[in-house]
Design a protein around this motif. Sequence first.
Motif, PDB file in Angstrom:
ATOM      1  N   ASP A   1     -22.678  -1.557  49.900  1.00  0.00           N
ATOM      2  CA  ASP A   1     -21.681  -1.047  50.836  1.00  0.00           C
ATOM      3  C   ASP A   1     -20.454  -1.968  50.827  1.00  0.00           C
ATOM      4  O   ASP A   1     -20.557  -3.142  51.201  1.00  0.00           O
ATOM      5  N   PRO A   2     -19.272  -1.473  50.409  1.00  0.00           N
ATOM      6  CA  PRO A   2     -18.086  -2.331  50.324  1.00  0.00           C
ATOM      7  C   PRO A   2     -17.651  -2.936  51.656  1.00  0.00           C
ATOM      8  O   PRO A   2     -16.922  -3.926  51.663  1.00  0.00           O
ATOM      9  N   THR A   3     -18.098  -2.417  52.784  1.00  0.00           N
ATOM     10  CA  THR A   3     -17.723  -2.991  54.072  1.00  0.00           C
ATOM     11  C   THR A   3     -18.670  -4.101  54.520  1.00  0.00           C
ATOM     12  O   THR A   3     -18.416  -4.766  55.512  1.00  0.00           O
ATOM     13  N   SER A   4     -19.761  -4.302  53.789  1.00  0.00           N
ATOM     14  CA  SER A   4     -20.756  -5.315  54.146  1.00  0.00           C
ATOM     15  C   SER A   4     -20.279  -6.712  53.745  1.00  0.00           C
ATOM     16  O   SER A   4     -19.526  -6.878  52.779  1.00  0.00           O
ATOM     17  N   ASP A   5     -20.745  -7.719  54.475  1.00  0.00           N
ATOM     18  CA  ASP A   5     -20.446  -9.107  54.114  1.00  0.00           C
ATOM     19  C   ASP A   5     -21.089  -9.489  52.787  1.00  0.00           C
ATOM     20  O   ASP A   5     -20.596 -10.372  52.092  1.00  0.00           O
ATOM     21  N   PHE A   6     -22.206  -8.858  52.438  1.00  0.00           N
ATOM     22  CA  PHE A   6     -22.953  -9.226  51.239  1.00  0.00           C
ATOM     23  C   PHE A   6     -22.486  -8.488  49.994  1.00  0.00           C
ATOM     24  O   PHE A   6     -22.985  -8.736  48.912  1.00  0.00           O
ATOM     25  N   TYR A   7     -21.527  -7.574  50.137  1.00  0.00           N
ATOM     26  CA  TYR A   7     -21.068  -6.797  48.989  1.00  0.00           C
ATOM     27  C   TYR A   7     -20.135  -7.633  48.122  1.00  0.00           C
ATOM     28  O   TYR A   7     -19.219  -8.299  48.613  1.00  0.00           O
ATOM     29  N   ILE A   8     -20.377  -7.591  46.816  1.00  0.00           N
ATOM     30  CA  ILE A   8     -19.493  -8.214  45.835  1.00  0.00           C
ATOM     31  C   ILE A   8     -19.289  -7.207  44.723  1.00  0.00           C
ATOM     32  O   ILE A   8     -20.259  -6.698  44.149  1.00  0.00           O
ATOM     33  N   ASN A   9     -18.032  -6.911  44.424  1.00  0.00           N
ATOM     34  CA  ASN A   9     -17.729  -6.001  43.330  1.00  0.00           C
ATOM     35  C   ASN A   9     -18.085  -6.702  42.015  1.00  0.00           C
ATOM     36  O   ASN A   9     -17.543  -7.774  41.720  1.00  0.00           O
ATOM     37  N   PRO A  10     -18.999  -6.138  41.224  1.00  0.00           N
ATOM     38  CA  PRO A  10     -19.408  -6.805  39.981  1.00  0.00           C
ATOM     39  C   PRO A  10     -18.257  -7.070  39.014  1.00  0.00           C
ATOM     40  O   PRO A  10     -18.325  -8.010  38.221  1.00  0.00           O
ATOM     41  N   SER A  11     -17.187  -6.273  39.085  1.00  0.00           N
ATOM     42  CA  SER A  11     -16.058  -6.511  38.185  1.00  0.00           C
ATOM     43  C   SER A  11     -15.249  -7.747  38.601  1.00  0.00           C
ATOM     44  O   SER A  11     -14.439  -8.237  37.822  1.00  0.00           O
ATOM     45  N   ASP A  12     -15.461  -8.248  39.817  1.00  0.00           N
ATOM     46  CA  ASP A  12     -14.786  -9.462  40.289  1.00  0.00           C
ATOM     47  C   ASP A  12     -15.532 -10.734  39.912  1.00  0.00           C
ATOM     48  O   ASP A  12     -15.089 -11.833  40.255  1.00  0.00           O
ATOM     49  N   VAL A  13     -16.660 -10.585  39.233  1.00  0.00           N
ATOM     50  CA  VAL A  13     -17.499 -11.740  38.918  1.00  0.00           C
ATOM     51  C   VAL A  13     -17.550 -11.940  37.407  1.00  0.00           C
ATOM     52  O   VAL A  13     -17.859 -11.015  36.651  1.00  0.00           O
ATOM     53  N   ARG A  14     -17.218 -13.167  36.989  1.00  0.00           N
ATOM     54  CA  ARG A  14     -17.348 -13.524  35.576  1.00  0.00           C
ATOM     55  C   ARG A  14     -18.699 -14.213  35.389  1.00  0.00           C
ATOM     56  O   ARG A  14     -19.054 -15.124  36.132  1.00  0.00           O
ATOM     57  N   THR A  15     -19.445 -13.790  34.390  1.00  0.00           N
ATOM     58  CA  THR A  15     -20.757 -14.359  34.104  1.00  0.00           C
ATOM     59  C   THR A  15     -20.687 -15.179  32.830  1.00  0.00           C
ATOM     60  O   THR A  15     -20.248 -14.677  31.795  1.00  0.00           O
ATOM     61  N   ASP A  16     -21.100 -16.429  32.917  1.00  0.00           N
ATOM     62  CA  ASP A  16     -21.175 -17.296  31.746  1.00  0.00           C
ATOM     63  C   ASP A  16     -22.634 -17.631  31.506  1.00  0.00           C
ATOM     64  O   ASP A  16     -23.353 -18.022  32.429  1.00  0.00           O
ATOM     65  N   VAL A  17     -23.056 -17.474  30.267  1.00  0.00           N
ATOM     66  CA  VAL A  17     -24.422 -17.800  29.866  1.00  0.00           C
ATOM     67  C   VAL A  17     -24.335 -19.010  28.954  1.00  0.00           C
ATOM     68  O   VAL A  17     -23.526 -19.047  28.035  1.00  0.00           O
ATOM     69  N   MET A  18     -25.170 -20.013  29.231  1.00  0.00           N
ATOM     70  CA  MET A  18     -25.110 -21.240  28.438  1.00  0.00           C
ATOM     71  C   MET A  18     -26.487 -21.866  28.334  1.00  0.00           C
ATOM     72  O   MET A  18     -27.422 -21.426  28.992  1.00  0.00           O
ATOM     73  N   ARG A  19     -26.561 -22.885  27.525  1.00  0.00           N
ATOM     74  CA  ARG A  19     -27.817 -23.619  27.401  1.00  0.00           C
ATOM     75  C   ARG A  19     -27.956 -24.570  28.572  1.00  0.00           C
ATOM     76  O   ARG A  19     -26.986 -25.178  29.021  1.00  0.00           O
TER      77      ARG A  19
END
Length: 182
Positions: free
Chosen positions: A98-116
Amino acid sequence: MYQAYCKRHSLHFTLIKLDAETATKASSAGINEAILEIDTPGAYDLLKCEAGVHRVQRVPATETQGRTHTSAASVLVLPSFPDQEGDAAGSAEYGTDDPTSDFYINPSDVRTDVMRARGAGGQHVNTTDSAIRLTHIPTSTTVSIQDGRSQHKNRQKAWRVLRSKMAQMRREAREEEKAALR
């Protein structure tokens, strides 16, 4: 310190992340960051007043003259919620979709880095990309988890911590707005 408190008060807890410093000649080893999740209902209400900077005093075993060493620890108390996969009702209750919730995060606003993963762990650490770093681009909030051997479990932990941090930031912003209106 908080693990002992939880044991004394029968609070169920899980150590999510523990980043320890490596010992150098100039300083002794210590803890950079630790994330402790307390699963007992009402734990947030019990511990939210613990947030802030605490002075820690101790007499190390290597101190021959009995002098007290003082250091500071910053404590951040965040609300937690169930895993999305583990509890569908909990996901709906907390509004991660729910975009009005405090816990909502738009996945397109998050950069994911995978590393060792870094640190001790043998050959497995050097051969698999199991560490995850999530960066919320609009706020530059970063969460990195590398504790588990599974990239998927590390990703779930990182999302939980990022959602909790974002929810806390949104609550604080609302409280500041209310205080400004007074």
